[in-house]
Motif scaffolding. Structure first.
Motif, PDB file in Angstrom:
ATOM      1  N   LEU A 126     -19.146  30.824 -55.878  1.00 60.26           N
ATOM      2  CA  LEU A 126     -20.174  31.471 -56.619  1.00 60.26           C
ATOM      3  C   LEU A 126     -20.410  32.786 -56.692  1.00 60.26           C
ATOM      4  O   LEU A 126     -20.550  33.509 -57.708  1.00 60.26           O
ATOM      5  CB  LEU A 126     -21.724  30.731 -56.082  1.00 60.26           C
ATOM      6  CG  LEU A 126     -22.743  31.261 -57.056  1.00 60.26           C
ATOM      7  CD1 LEU A 126     -22.817  30.813 -58.290  1.00 60.26           C
ATOM      8  CD2 LEU A 126     -24.145  30.741 -56.296  1.00 60.26           C
TER       9      LEU A 126
ATOM     10  N   ALA B 124     -19.792  34.762 -60.298  1.00 61.32           N
ATOM     11  CA  ALA B 124     -20.923  35.798 -60.861  1.00 61.32           C
ATOM     12  C   ALA B 124     -20.235  37.192 -60.731  1.00 61.32           C
ATOM     13  O   ALA B 124     -20.201  37.881 -61.894  1.00 61.32           O
ATOM     14  CB  ALA B 124     -21.804  35.672 -59.839  1.00 61.32           C
TER      15      ALA B 124
ATOM     16  N   TYR C 271     -20.095  39.447 -64.259  1.00 55.63           N
ATOM     17  CA  TYR C 271     -21.097  40.554 -64.367  1.00 55.63           C
ATOM     18  C   TYR C 271     -20.804  41.885 -63.684  1.00 55.63           C
ATOM     19  O   TYR C 271     -21.285  42.825 -63.834  1.00 55.63           O
ATOM     20  CB  TYR C 271     -22.241  39.981 -63.844  1.00 55.63           C
ATOM     21  CG  TYR C 271     -23.089  38.814 -64.560  1.00 55.63           C
ATOM     22  CD1 TYR C 271     -23.316  38.975 -65.803  1.00 55.63           C
ATOM     23  CD2 TYR C 271     -23.016  37.699 -63.824  1.00 55.63           C
ATOM     24  CE1 TYR C 271     -23.941  37.662 -66.385  1.00 55.63           C
ATOM     25  CE2 TYR C 271     -23.477  36.368 -64.362  1.00 55.63           C
ATOM     26  CZ  TYR C 271     -23.985  36.564 -65.805  1.00 55.63           C
ATOM     27  OH  TYR C 271     -24.215  35.398 -66.338  1.00 55.63           O
TER      28      TYR C 271
ATOM     29  N   ALA D 102     -24.314  26.125 -60.024  1.00 56.03           N
ATOM     30  CA  ALA D 102     -24.497  27.375 -60.587  1.00 56.03           C
ATOM     31  C   ALA D 102     -22.922  28.097 -60.892  1.00 56.03           C
ATOM     32  O   ALA D 102     -23.052  28.614 -62.110  1.00 56.03           O
ATOM     33  CB  ALA D 102     -25.006  28.291 -59.425  1.00 56.03           C
ATOM     34  N   SER D 103     -22.051  27.764 -60.070  1.00 56.56           N
ATOM     35  CA  SER D 103     -20.615  28.258 -60.440  1.00 56.56           C
ATOM     36  C   SER D 103     -20.289  27.555 -61.768  1.00 56.56           C
ATOM     37  O   SER D 103     -19.638  28.069 -62.540  1.00 56.56           O
ATOM     38  CB  SER D 103     -19.688  27.972 -59.219  1.00 56.56           C
ATOM     39  OG  SER D 103     -19.978  28.611 -58.354  1.00 56.56           O
TER      40      SER D 103
ATOM     41  N   LEU E 127     -21.992  28.893 -64.720  1.00 54.93           N
ATOM     42  CA  LEU E 127     -21.295  30.259 -65.158  1.00 54.93           C
ATOM     43  C   LEU E 127     -20.195  30.122 -65.858  1.00 54.93           C
ATOM     44  O   LEU E 127     -19.820  30.759 -66.719  1.00 54.93           O
ATOM     45  CB  LEU E 127     -21.314  31.185 -63.906  1.00 54.93           C
ATOM     46  CG  LEU E 127     -22.598  31.706 -63.318  1.00 54.93           C
ATOM     47  CD1 LEU E 127     -22.165  32.667 -61.849  1.00 54.93           C
ATOM     48  CD2 LEU E 127     -23.132  32.615 -64.343  1.00 54.93           C
TER      49      LEU E 127
ATOM     50  N   ASN F 246     -19.373  30.655 -70.209  1.00 51.82           N
ATOM     51  CA  ASN F 246     -18.769  31.969 -70.570  1.00 51.82           C
ATOM     52  C   ASN F 246     -17.152  31.866 -71.015  1.00 51.82           C
ATOM     53  O   ASN F 246     -16.280  32.601 -70.873  1.00 51.82           O
ATOM     54  CB  ASN F 246     -18.484  32.953 -69.266  1.00 51.82           C
ATOM     55  CG  ASN F 246     -19.705  33.624 -68.862  1.00 51.82           C
ATOM     56  OD1 ASN F 246     -20.137  34.588 -69.417  1.00 51.82           O
ATOM     57  ND2 ASN F 246     -20.695  32.947 -68.057  1.00 51.82           N
TER      58      ASN F 246
END
Length: 668
Positions: free
Chosen positions: A98, A102, A106, A158-159, A162, A166
């Protein structure tokens, strides 16, 4: 006798080493590198480059990474006195993944500066969360595993969110996350090897503390060991090793679980023997697994993650280990859970839940964001938008209701408040069934997809319950059997997705739980499935209230235990499969909704079921709306967004001790 056993073990490991070496030679020969050398004709420049910068680095990195993961698993198991502790079961690998996902999106400069540093931060945070949640319980084995599982599933969700949010350029990160050993140089081998050398040297200096850590806390302190500092140091070393491998190769699961267990079975007893044996067995396991992956995958070998293959081996190993684990024989988390609280006026609470669910539907249909900002749709605009919003809201609500109903049935069927389609791997089993349908038929319709999904869910439930039945449906055995089955099914799904074909994208879309393309046909299916599967459940009210008491009391009260279990098993599989077809397997609603219903005092059979259904439907509708609004104009899949909402709640509940996940969970 002992010498004969030791001799047999040496023979076995020698044979496996020879097999791994033979597989490697076959791969080299298949690429044309070995024949050129054997014929004395020399080696072409292209073959030399492939051998020196592809084949040999891949062999080397398998050996070094396997050794590192084996040592990491041993250190975690020793310091936590937990034979099931390893980087994947404790959420360390998922936390590292994760953090890297991220950072890639970002803060890409941090990845260029130190990819391993980013992974170390993510893994350390995940391990810190697990330790903080379970420290008050003295790092009790099952509570540690439960915390690790919650953290791992939340981080994985969550991974995936993301990556899917994207664009396609992140799809390669998903494949890499499956644990690929493809190499284009010696960098990974040298870096992992350097970290392994440092950690190995420090571990040898810590042999005496590691020996003392095998005792209980009181004895360890009486011998002068600084228990907290030593634990944190050893855990830090294990996290550094595991996250280094994750940063370079992706998530490779279960090597850290299997290596110490097999070293122990091979006769290792002292900390020095166990550490050395774990290193050697880990290296051999990963080398052998990678050789088999390349051999049986043909031309597509480099698209099949070796990490997924290790989970295919580790899942059955964990299932085999469960009945033999002494840690599950003593009292565990929740064994003394109290009687559930009951509200004085349950109908009022149910009416309030119905109003809240209806309010969520109204907000999801009317309130939204557009190019000009927030708007409340009315009149003609509402009619136009309802054609798009209506199907996805209806599908999300129906799926949430079915998952909640399945969670209630599973929790009462097993007497385990942690049972749910997500935790026990039933949703992932339905996904394996769906995958089989996609490969066996060119364009399977909904009936075929549902039939194969139900079959997959039933197989997972049957295997899991068969293992748990040996322990009289002990909570710990049931939970860990579900974790093993979930890991096994997830490994299959990861392997399919990594192939990159048409079926892969279909499975990836299903895994995300997206309702973006929901149609009124899907609404008809969801509505019919919800009505047909949920309405008969109140007829089983007496079964649902009495079965949590145990087999003997249920039989004494006239319940046909085997018949009732079989019926409820099929019902939960049908509910899970139908819901998973619509929103994927990762929502956590099947666990969260029954818990919320209990915490507001609705714990009796019918009230618990009805409240959980309303909560589940409302949560999924809210998740669908938030998924549309949070990253506008982009949309997040409802299944993953529901997991992001539910996962932190479950982690918070776990941190509350006996008043949380396992507290106040009586049968009602």
């Amino acid at each position: 006798m002992a010498e004969r056993a030791l001799s047999r073990n040496h023979l076995l490991w020698g044979g496996l080493f020879c097999l791994a070496a033979m597989l490697t030679l076959l791969q080299v020969a298949g690429r044309g590198e070995f024949p050129s050398l054997a014929s004395g004709q020399g080696i072409s420049e292209l073959d030399r480059v492939m051998l020196l910068y592809g084949t040999l680095p891949r062999i080397s990195v398998a050996l070094v990474a396997g050794a590192a993961l084996g040592l990491s698993g041993y250190l975690l198991q020793r310091v936590l006195r937990n034979p099931l502790a390893e980087p994947t079961t404790l959420g360390i690998a998922s936390g590292a993944q994760l953090a890297m996902a991220a950072a890639t999106i970002y803060l890409p400069a941090s990845m260029a500066w130190s990819r391993s540093g980013v992974a170390l931060c993510g893994g350390a945070v995940a391990a810190g969360v697990v330790m903080a949640l379970t420290w008050r319980r003295g790092l009790e084995p099952v509570s540690v595993l439960l915390g690790g599982m919650m953290v791992a599933l939340t981080a994985s969700a969550a991974s995936a969110a993301l990556i899917l949010a994207n664009g396609e350029y992140m799809f390669s990160l998903f494949i890499w996350g499956g644990g690929s050993l493809v190499q284009q140089g010696w960098g990974s081998t040298l870096f992992i090897g350097a970290v392994f050398t440092i950690v190995g040297a420090v571990s040898m200096l810590l042999l005496r503390p590691l020996t003392i850590l095998g005792l209980d806390d009181a004895n360890a302190r009486s011998l002068g060991l600084a228990l907290t500092a030593t634990r944190l140091l050893v855990i830090g070393l294990a996290v550094w090793l595991a996250t280094t491998v994750t940063a370079e190769l992706g998530v490779i699961g279960f090597v850290g679980l299997a290596a110490p267990a097999l070293a122990r079975l091979g006769g290792a007893r002292t900390p020095r023997q166990l550490a050395s044996g774990s290193v050697l067995v880990g290296a051999l396991l990963l080398w052998l697994t990678d050789g088999m992956v390349q051999l049986f995958s043909g031309a597509g070998a480099e698209r099949i993650p070796t990490g997924a293959a290790t989970a295919l081996v580790g899942g059955p190993l964990l299932l085999w280990m469960l009945p033999r684990l002494s840690m599950l024989a003593r009292p565990q988390l929740g064994d003394a859970a109290g009687q559930a609280w009951r509200a004085a006026f349950p109908s009022r609470r149910i009416a309030l839940l119905a109003l809240l669910a209806a309010g969520a539907v109204v907000v999801a249909l009317m309130l939204g964001r557009g190019p000009e900002g927030w708007t409340v749709a009315t009149g003609g605009l509402f009619a136009d938008l309802a054609q798009w919003r209506g199907p996805r809201v209806a599908v999300a609500g129906a799926a949430g209701a079915m998952l909640a109903a399945a969670g209630v049935v599973l929790q009462r069927l097993t007497g385990n408040p942690l049972a749910s389609p997500e935790v026990l791997g039933v949703g992932a089993g339905a996904g394996v069934g769906l995958t089989a349908a996609l490969f066996l038929f060119s364009a399977p319709g909904l009936p075929l997809q549902l039939g194969f999904s139900v079959l997959g869910a039933l197989v997972v439930l049957a295997v899991m319950l068969a293992i748990a039945a040996k322990a009289r449906f002990g909570r710990s055995h049931l939970l860990l059997a579900g974790v093993a089955m979930g890991a096994l099914c997830s490994a299959v799904l990861t392997s399919v997705i990594a192939m990159g074909n048409v079926q892969s994208y279909a499975v990836l879309r299903w895994l995300s739980g997206s309702t973006n393309d929901a149609t009124w046909r899907d609404v008809a299916f969801a509505g019919c499935a919800a009505v047909l599967l949920i309405l008969p459940l109140p007829l089983a009210r007496r079964w649902l209230e009495i079965l949590p008491l145990g087999d003997s009391p249920a039989s004494a009260l006239g319940i046909p235990v085997r018949h009732s279990r079989a019926v409820l098993l099929v019902a939960s599989a049908l509910l899970t499969a139908a819901a998973a077809l619509l929103v994927g397997p990762l929502s956590f609603v099947g666990l969260v909704a029954p818990h919320i219903a209990r915490r507001i005092g609705l714990s009796t059979g019918t009230a618990h079921l009805l409240a959980a259904i309303l909560i589940g439907g409302g949560v999924m509708v809210a998740a669908d709306w938030l998924g549309r609004m949070a990253a506008f104009p982009y949309q997040m899949p409802v299944g993953l967004f529901a997991a992001l909402l539910s996962g932190p709640y479950l982690v918070w509940l776990l941190g509350r001790g006996r008043d949380g996940l396992m507290g106040r969970t009586g049968a009602g």
